[in-house]
Design a protein around this motif. Structure first.
Motif, short mmCIF file in Angstrom:
data_model
loop_
_atom_site.label_atom_id
_atom_site.label_comp_id
_atom_site.label_asym_id
_atom_site.label_seq_id
_atom_site.Cartn_x
_atom_site.Cartn_y
_atom_site.Cartn_z
N MET A 95 98.41 100.70 54.75
CA MET A 95 99.35 100.40 53.68
C MET A 95 100.59 99.65 54.17
O MET A 95 101.44 99.25 53.39
CB MET A 95 99.80 101.69 52.97
CG MET A 95 100.59 102.63 53.84
SD MET A 95 101.20 104.05 52.87
CE MET A 95 102.33 103.23 51.76
N ASN A 96 100.69 99.43 55.49
CA ASN A 96 101.85 98.69 56.02
C ASN A 96 101.47 97.99 57.31
O ASN A 96 100.36 98.16 57.83
CB ASN A 96 103.03 99.63 56.23
CG ASN A 96 102.71 100.81 57.12
OD1 ASN A 96 102.01 100.67 58.14
ND2 ASN A 96 103.20 101.99 56.76
N ALA A 97 102.40 97.21 57.85
CA ALA A 97 102.14 96.40 59.03
C ALA A 97 101.90 97.26 60.26
O ALA A 97 101.03 96.97 61.09
CB ALA A 97 103.30 95.45 59.27
N GLN A 98 102.67 98.32 60.41
CA GLN A 98 102.52 99.17 61.57
C GLN A 98 101.13 99.76 61.66
O GLN A 98 100.49 99.74 62.73
CB GLN A 98 103.57 100.29 61.54
CG GLN A 98 103.53 101.21 62.76
CD GLN A 98 104.59 102.29 62.70
OE1 GLN A 98 105.36 102.38 61.75
NE2 GLN A 98 104.62 103.14 63.72
N ALA A 99 100.62 100.28 60.55
CA ALA A 99 99.28 100.86 60.53
C ALA A 99 98.23 99.79 60.75
O ALA A 99 97.19 100.03 61.38
CB ALA A 99 99.05 101.58 59.21
N ALA A 100 98.48 98.58 60.22
CA ALA A 100 97.52 97.48 60.38
C ALA A 100 97.36 97.11 61.84
O ALA A 100 96.24 96.92 62.34
CB ALA A 100 97.96 96.28 59.56
N LEU A 101 98.47 96.98 62.56
CA LEU A 101 98.41 96.60 63.96
C LEU A 101 97.72 97.67 64.80
O LEU A 101 97.01 97.36 65.77
CB LEU A 101 99.81 96.33 64.50
CG LEU A 101 100.50 95.07 63.97
CD1 LEU A 101 101.94 95.00 64.44
CD2 LEU A 101 99.74 93.83 64.40
N ALA A 102 97.90 98.92 64.42
CA ALA A 102 97.27 100.01 65.16
C ALA A 102 95.76 100.02 64.98
O ALA A 102 95.01 100.40 65.89
CB ALA A 102 97.86 101.35 64.73
N ALA A 103 95.28 99.57 63.81
CA ALA A 103 93.86 99.65 63.50
C ALA A 103 93.10 98.36 63.75
O ALA A 103 91.86 98.36 63.84
CB ALA A 103 93.67 100.06 62.03
N ALA A 104 93.79 97.23 63.85
CA ALA A 104 93.13 95.92 63.86
C ALA A 104 92.18 95.72 65.02
O ALA A 104 91.14 95.06 64.88
CB ALA A 104 94.18 94.81 63.85
N GLY A 105 92.50 96.27 66.18
CA GLY A 105 91.68 96.03 67.36
C GLY A 105 90.26 96.52 67.24
O GLY A 105 89.36 96.01 67.92
N ALA A 106 90.02 97.49 66.36
CA ALA A 106 88.68 98.05 66.19
C ALA A 106 87.94 97.45 65.00
O ALA A 106 86.86 97.93 64.65
CB ALA A 106 88.78 99.56 66.03
N CYS A 107 88.51 96.42 64.40
CA CYS A 107 87.93 95.84 63.18
C CYS A 107 87.46 94.41 63.42
O CYS A 107 87.97 93.70 64.28
CB CYS A 107 88.94 95.87 62.04
SG CYS A 107 89.46 97.55 61.59
N ASP A 108 86.46 94.00 62.63
CA ASP A 108 85.92 92.64 62.73
C ASP A 108 86.67 91.65 61.87
O ASP A 108 86.68 90.46 62.15
CB ASP A 108 84.44 92.65 62.32
CG ASP A 108 83.61 93.58 63.18
OD1 ASP A 108 83.47 93.29 64.38
OD2 ASP A 108 83.11 94.60 62.67
N ALA A 109 87.28 92.14 60.78
CA ALA A 109 87.99 91.27 59.86
C ALA A 109 89.12 92.03 59.20
O ALA A 109 89.09 93.26 59.10
CB ALA A 109 87.04 90.73 58.79
N VAL A 110 90.14 91.28 58.77
CA VAL A 110 91.29 91.86 58.09
C VAL A 110 91.50 91.11 56.78
O VAL A 110 91.54 89.88 56.77
CB VAL A 110 92.56 91.75 58.95
CG1 VAL A 110 93.75 92.37 58.21
CG2 VAL A 110 92.36 92.41 60.30
N LEU A 111 91.61 91.86 55.68
CA LEU A 111 92.04 91.30 54.40
C LEU A 111 93.51 91.66 54.26
O LEU A 111 93.86 92.83 54.10
CB LEU A 111 91.22 91.88 53.25
CG LEU A 111 89.70 91.66 53.32
CD1 LEU A 111 89.03 92.14 52.03
CD2 LEU A 111 89.36 90.19 53.57
#
Length: 229
Positions: free
Chosen positions: A33-49
Motif C-alpha cells: 500500500m506504500n513505497a516502503q512496502a513495495a521496495l521490501a517486496a519487489a526483489g521477490a517479484c517478476d513484475a510490479v503494477l
C-alpha cells in the motif's frame, strides 16, 4: 511456477480488483500500500503494477529503485493522464504506462508482453509479427515472404522498435538513437518515417496496425498476431 506480480496502490478497492484479475489469469499476487512496502517486496517479484500517487513518496521516484532491485518489469497503472507524466515514467525505466480506468484484458496483454521481453532489448536475430519478419542482423524486412524495400532511416527506426517490441519508446529516445551526428532530429521527421513504414508494412492489404501511436508520448511495435488486433 507462475509469475509473481506486486500490486502497489494505496486504494484497497483497486488492489482487490487487480488481485482478482491477476489471480484469474494465473499469476501469484503480492500487495503493497506504500513505497516502503513495495521496495521490501519487489526483489521477490517478476513484475510490479505501480500507482504513482502513494502516501509516503511519489511513485515516479520508485521506478529506478525498482529496476535496480532486480530484473523486474514495471508497469505504471495511474490516473495521471498528462503526457509529461507518461514520458517521465518511461524515461525513468517503466516498461509501459496504463491509465485508470483501465481495461483488464488490455492490462493483462501488456503485462504478458513486458514479461516476455523482461530480458531487455532483443540483441539480434529475426523478430516476427504475423507474416512480417524483421531480420535485425541482415537489415532486411519481408512480408508474406516478399521483401519490403525500406530507406536507411526507415530501417533504423523499425529495427529500434523491433528490438523493444511491445514497449513504448518515447519520441526523444527514438530521435536520439536514429538521428545521430550532424542530422537534425525533429518529431516531424519521425512522424513522416512512421507514416511511410505503416504504408509499406501494411500494404496492400492492412491486417491490423503494426506500429501503435501512444499519443503525445511515442511509438511501439505491436506484439502478437495482428489478425487478433
Amino acid at each position: 511456477m507462475p509469475a509473481t506480480v506486486l500490486v502497489v496502490d494505496d486504494d484497497v478497492a483497486i488492489r482487490r480488483l487487480l488481485r482478482n484479475t491477476l489471480e484469474r489469469a494465473g499469476y501469484a499476487v503480492v500487495e503493497a500500500m506504500n513505497a516502503q512496502a513495495a521496495l521490501a517486496a519487489a526483489g521477490a517479484c517478476d513484475a510490479v503494477l505501480l500507482d504513482l500517487g502513494l502516501p509516503d513518496r511519489d511513485g515516479l521516484s520508485l521506478i529506478p529503485l525498482l529496476r535496480r532491485a532486480g530484473d523486474t518489469v514495471v508497469l505504471v497503472v495511474s490516473a495521471r493522464e498528462a503526457t509529461a507524466e507518461k514520458v517521465a515514467a518511461l524515461d525513468l525505466g517503466a516498461d509501459d504506462y496504463v491509465t485508470k480506468p483501465f481495461d483488464s484484458d488490455e492490462l493483462l496483454a501488456r503485462l504478458r508482453v513486458a514479461l516476455r521481453h523482461r530480458g531487455g532489448a532483443v540483441p539480434g536475430g529475426i523478430v516476427r509479427r504475423g507474416d512480417l519478419a524483421i531480420d535485425l542482423d541482415r537489415r532486411t524486412v519481408t512480408r508474406a515472404g516478399a521483401e519490403v524495400h525500406l530507406t536507411r532511416k526507415e530501417h533504423d527506426v523499425l529495427a529500434l522498435l523491433a528490438r523493444h517490441i511491445g514497449r513504448v519508446l518515447t519520441h526523444e529516445k527514438i530521435l536520439a538513437a536514429a538521428w545521430t551526428g550532424e542530422e537534425e532530429a525533429r518529431v516531424e521527421y519521425l512522424r513522416i518515417v512512421i507514416r511511410n513504414l505503416r504504408q509499406k508494412l501494411e500494404a496492400p492489404a492492412p491486417i491490423g496496425s503494426v506500429i501503435a501511436n501512444e499519443l503525445g508520448v511515442g511509438y511501439r511495435l505491436r506484439a502478437g498476431d495482428p489478425r487478433q488486433m
